[in-house]
Structure formats: C-alpha cells, structure tokens
Motif scaffolding. Structure first.
Motif, mmCIF file in Angstrom:
data_model
loop_
_atom_site.group_PDB
_atom_site.id
_atom_site.type_symbol
_atom_site.label_atom_id
_atom_site.label_comp_id
_atom_site.label_asym_id
_atom_site.label_seq_id
_atom_site.Cartn_x
_atom_site.Cartn_y
_atom_site.Cartn_z
ATOM 1 N N ALA A 12 3.496 6.658 -5.182
ATOM 2 C CA ALA A 12 3.282 6.949 -6.599
ATOM 3 C C ALA A 12 2.432 8.202 -6.799
ATOM 4 N N PHE A 13 1.586 8.519 -5.856
ATOM 5 C CA PHE A 13 0.744 9.712 -5.976
ATOM 6 C C PHE A 13 1.551 10.981 -5.761
ATOM 7 N N LEU A 20 -7.359 7.099 2.271
ATOM 8 C CA LEU A 20 -5.983 7.137 1.782
ATOM 9 C C LEU A 20 -5.302 8.416 2.258
ATOM 10 N N ARG A 22 -3.295 10.668 -11.788
ATOM 11 C CA ARG A 22 -2.581 9.579 -11.137
ATOM 12 C C ARG A 22 -3.484 8.682 -10.298
ATOM 13 N N HIS A 23 -4.724 9.058 -10.083
ATOM 14 C CA HIS A 23 -5.622 8.208 -9.304
ATOM 15 C C HIS A 23 -6.046 7.018 -10.133
ATOM 16 N N ASP A 24 -6.070 5.839 -9.506
ATOM 17 C CA ASP A 24 -6.535 4.669 -10.236
ATOM 18 C C ASP A 24 -8.023 4.460 -9.975
ATOM 19 N N ASP A 37 -9.696 2.451 -8.246
ATOM 20 C CA ASP A 37 -10.131 2.082 -6.891
ATOM 21 C C ASP A 37 -10.189 3.271 -5.938
ATOM 22 N N HIS A 54 3.721 1.743 -1.390
ATOM 23 C CA HIS A 54 4.279 2.034 -2.713
ATOM 24 C C HIS A 54 3.250 2.727 -3.597
ATOM 25 N N ARG A 55 1.967 2.394 -3.442
ATOM 26 C CA ARG A 55 0.917 3.089 -4.189
ATOM 27 C C ARG A 55 0.807 4.538 -3.718
ATOM 28 N N MET A 57 0.820 -1.195 0.000
ATOM 29 C CA MET A 57 0.000 0.000 0.000
ATOM 30 C C MET A 57 0.865 1.260 0.000
#
Length: 110
Positions: A7-8, A94, A57-59, A61, A3-4, A1
């Motif tokens: 990335a943001f 998040l 950059r948001h995926d 989910d 690492h995600r 989590m």
C-alpha cells in the motif's frame, strides 16, 4: 504485513533478507537510480526530507527517522552500523532508504 507494505509503494521491489543479510548487489545495483541522470531528483528529494514533509500514506503505527551526516563515512563504519541496526532493530524496520557518501568512493554515491 506485505499487503501494508504494498500500500505504501506498490511498484517498489521487495527483497528478502535473512536475519539482516542480503546480497548488496540486489540493494545497490537495482538500476532504479542512475546518479548521472537523477541528481536533480535526488536534490529535490533530500530538500523535501530535510524540510520535514511527511507522506500521507503512513499510518499511526509507523514512525520515520532521518540521519544526516556532513562528512563521508568509511565503508567499514557503514557496514558495522547497518549490522548493528539489523541486529537490534531488524524486526521493527519496515524499510531503510538513503544515499550515502562513502569515503573510499567519493564519485559514486551508494
């Protein structure tokens, strides 16, 4: 989590909370925002958010929500709101960001 999260915004500081409890000094006194020098940046950011622009950059989910309030909020009401949010949604949050006009401190946004 993590690492995600990196990335943001790889440059953003990561603070750890224990069941929603965190030292407010860490959150609100990070020296990243100085209202005397950043008011034009904040105005632009709020305008961007209010026009519904999304960040690429948001995926799929991740969902974003915005709360806007015209009147200042009492400090105790904000505290109760954040505690309830952490208790009921903490595992699903998040990140949380914002600028809050506290009734008791009208000249100092939190």
């Amino acid at each position: 989590m993590l690492h995600r999260l990196a990335a943001f915004n790889a440059g953003a500081p990561r603070l750890a909370a224990d069941h929603g409890r965190i030292d407010a000094q860490q959150v609100f006194d990070s020296s990243l925002y100085d209202p005397r020098t950043k008011s034009s940046d904040v105005t632009a950011w709020l305008a961007e958010e209010s026009h519904g622009q999304t960040h690429a950059r948001h995926d799929a989910d991740i969902q974003a929500y915005a709360l806007r309030r015209q009147e200042p909020i009492r400090a105790v009401a904000l505290t109760l709101f954040l505690e309830a949010l952490a208790e009921h949604c903490g595992d699903d949050i998040l990140r949380l960001k914002g600028i809050v006009n506290i009734l008791e401190s009208p000249d100092r946004p939190a």
